[in-house]
Design a protein around this motif. Structure first.
Motif: not given
Length: 204
Positions: A57-66, A68-75, A139-147
């Motif tokens: 599943l490609p990663i759509a977005s990523v954000s970090a705070s406190g 913790l890191c939240t990674i959003t993906a689509t199934i 913190i970075t992520a490989s964001i899929s341009p086709s996501g």
């Protein structure tokens, strides 16, 4: 509804987290899902890959705070010809020495069935993975341009469009006009009319 325990950092994930807290950039690469189950003597911490990975599943977005890191993906079941129960989810990252590793993983206590794609059954669900990243400063992520576009991304775009400033045309200012009866546009682009009252166009 599926029920998953919290994400567990693998041994390789813990080692990479320590490197990230020391200054190494933490780059998440993808999410995998599968239908594997832990066997006798196996633990999540010692895994280096999902037990039975089936889909990336490609990663759509990523954000970090406190810490913790939240990674959003689509199934989605697009392209899936044989359904399966989603029993495991893994988050992958790049280690500067080891390459791509399984950073964190979880198993379902109650699994949902992902059906094969058909004209009557289409699955497209967004979900978040929350993991501990400690004091990592980069913190970075490989964001899929086709996501697919996430709901947050859509809301941001919608807000931008809705608040877009519309410029009304005048004798000295280019802008939007409403063309109606009695008004004609010449070949050179000029507008001629008996009386010209610029109006806000409903189209942007």
């Amino acid at each position: 509804m599926a029920q998953f325990a919290g994400m567990v950092l693998t041994n390789n994930g813990l080692a990479l987290q320590a490197k990230a807290e020391a200054g190494t950039t933490l780059t998440f690469t993808k999410v995998k899902i599968g239908d594997g189950q832990l066997g006798t003597g196996q633990t999540l911490e010692t895994l280096t890959d999902l037990i039975h990975p089936l889909e990336n599943l490609p990663i759509a977005s990523v954000s970090a705070s406190g810490g913790l890191c939240t990674i959003t993906a689509t199934i989605t079941n697009v392209g899936i010809t044989q359904g399966f129960y989603v029993r495991e989810v893994g988050l992958y990252a790049t280690d500067p020495q080891l390459g791509e590793i399984l950073y964190a993983v979880t198993n379902a206590t109650v699994a949902d069935y992902l059906p094969p794609n058909s004209a009557t059954t289409v699955v497209n669900n967004q979900f978040d993975i929350v993991v501990v990243v400690g004091n990592a400063t980069s913190i970075t992520a490989s964001i899929s341009p086709s996501g697919l576009v996430t709901q947050d991304q859509f809301n941001t775009l919608e807000s931008t469009v809705n608040t877009h400033e519309t410029v009304i045309a005048s004798q000295t200012q280019l802008g939007h006009v409403k063309i109606g009866s009695g008004i004609s546009v010449q070949i050179d682009g000029t507008i001629s009319a008996q009386q010209f009252n610029p109006l806000v166009s409903p189209f942007i």
